[in-house]
Motif scaffolding. Sequence first.
Motif, PDB file in Angstrom:
ATOM      1  N   PHE A  68       1.330   6.472  -7.099  1.00  0.00           N
ATOM      2  CA  PHE A  68       0.080   6.962  -7.521  1.00  0.00           C
ATOM      3  C   PHE A  68       0.119   8.387  -7.372  1.00  0.00           C
ATOM      4  N   ALA A  69       0.543   8.630  -6.295  1.00  0.00           N
ATOM      5  CA  ALA A  69       0.929  10.444  -6.053  1.00  0.00           C
ATOM      6  C   ALA A  69       1.861  10.981  -6.957  1.00  0.00           C
ATOM      7  N   ILE A 118      -3.256  14.574  -1.816  1.00  0.00           N
ATOM      8  CA  ILE A 118      -2.462  13.558  -2.117  1.00  0.00           C
ATOM      9  C   ILE A 118      -1.045  14.055  -2.711  1.00  0.00           C
ATOM     10  N   ILE A 148     -13.151   7.727  -3.593  1.00  0.00           N
ATOM     11  CA  ILE A 148     -12.853   6.239  -2.867  1.00  0.00           C
ATOM     12  C   ILE A 148     -14.226   5.980  -2.118  1.00  0.00           C
ATOM     13  N   ILE A 153     -10.548   2.631  -5.073  1.00  0.00           N
ATOM     14  CA  ILE A 153     -10.906   3.887  -5.752  1.00  0.00           C
ATOM     15  C   ILE A 153     -11.388   3.817  -7.163  1.00  0.00           C
ATOM     16  N   MET A 172       0.798  -1.150  -0.037  1.00  0.00           N
ATOM     17  CA  MET A 172      -0.108  -0.100   0.210  1.00  0.00           C
ATOM     18  C   MET A 172       0.918   1.517  -0.049  1.00  0.00           C
ATOM     19  N   LYS A 173       2.119   1.443   0.890  1.00  0.00           N
ATOM     20  CA  LYS A 173       2.653   2.469   0.916  1.00  0.00           C
ATOM     21  C   LYS A 173       3.275   2.911  -0.325  1.00  0.00           C
ATOM     22  N   GLN A 193       2.484   1.681  -3.378  1.00  0.00           N
ATOM     23  CA  GLN A 193       1.412   2.112  -4.527  1.00  0.00           C
ATOM     24  C   GLN A 193       1.164   3.615  -4.192  1.00  0.00           C
ATOM     25  N   LYS A 194       0.667   3.989  -3.050  1.00  0.00           N
ATOM     26  CA  LYS A 194       0.185   5.296  -2.872  1.00  0.00           C
ATOM     27  C   LYS A 194       1.409   6.507  -3.293  1.00  0.00           C
ATOM     28  N   ALA A 195       2.681   6.174  -2.902  1.00  0.00           N
ATOM     29  CA  ALA A 195       3.675   6.830  -3.457  1.00  0.00           C
ATOM     30  C   ALA A 195       3.516   7.217  -5.050  1.00  0.00           C
TER      31      ALA A 195
END
Length: 227
Positions: free
Chosen positions: A51-52, A224, A65, A78, A44-45, A47-49
């Motif tokens: 995607f950001a 984000i 979301i 999402i 998750m971490k 992926q978020k980075a």
Amino acid sequence: MNKKFFSMLAALSLLAVSGLANATAYGVSVGWNTQEPQPIMDMMKTQKAEFAEYVREGFIRDMYIENSTVGGVELPIIKFVMDGNSEQDVRDKLGALPFQKRGLVVITDIRPLGEKWLNTEQTQRNFSLELTWKGGFDPLEMDMILSKDLQKVIELNNKGEVTSAYLDVQEFDNGLKKPIYHIALRAPNAESAREMAKQFEAVSKGYADVNLMYLGNQVSLSDIAAG
């Protein structure tokens, strides 16, 4: 049709047609492709980075979301709007993300939306309203309906009830091209969203078919991008 309406319609038609020649916006829905929550949480971490980074580069236009569960664990999913030169371009960009590489998510729906022309960030529940012109109507009548409905979109946007709007072009079998719009509505439930859709003459007078889809709560892209 007065000059003000005609000028706005002509300008938005030009925007939609010119937008199709370059990058356009695509609405993307994804779904979990696993019932094991741990691999998702592990990635998750990262992926978020990544995607950001797409958000900071301007590829992501809107993001929503929605609650979901994987193996009994709450893991929100999402929906988003992403710029691309083609559907394949969008798929390729998403394919480079960790979740896609690991096969943890799959694209469940992707469709062109056109060019964005209105935006108001609202965190409440949002529904996507997608219109498709029916055939067999006089083009001038369609222009009159469209001009009134575009005014309605602006009015609802000013009230915060339309949170974003995209303008696309629909081509008919006879070669006729007409602008068509996709909008996000802020509504407490699907029934309220359907009632709101009836405010548009294309819907109330039967000129267009309607596809309604729940998007979820809108996410602030600036938050984000800031990490």
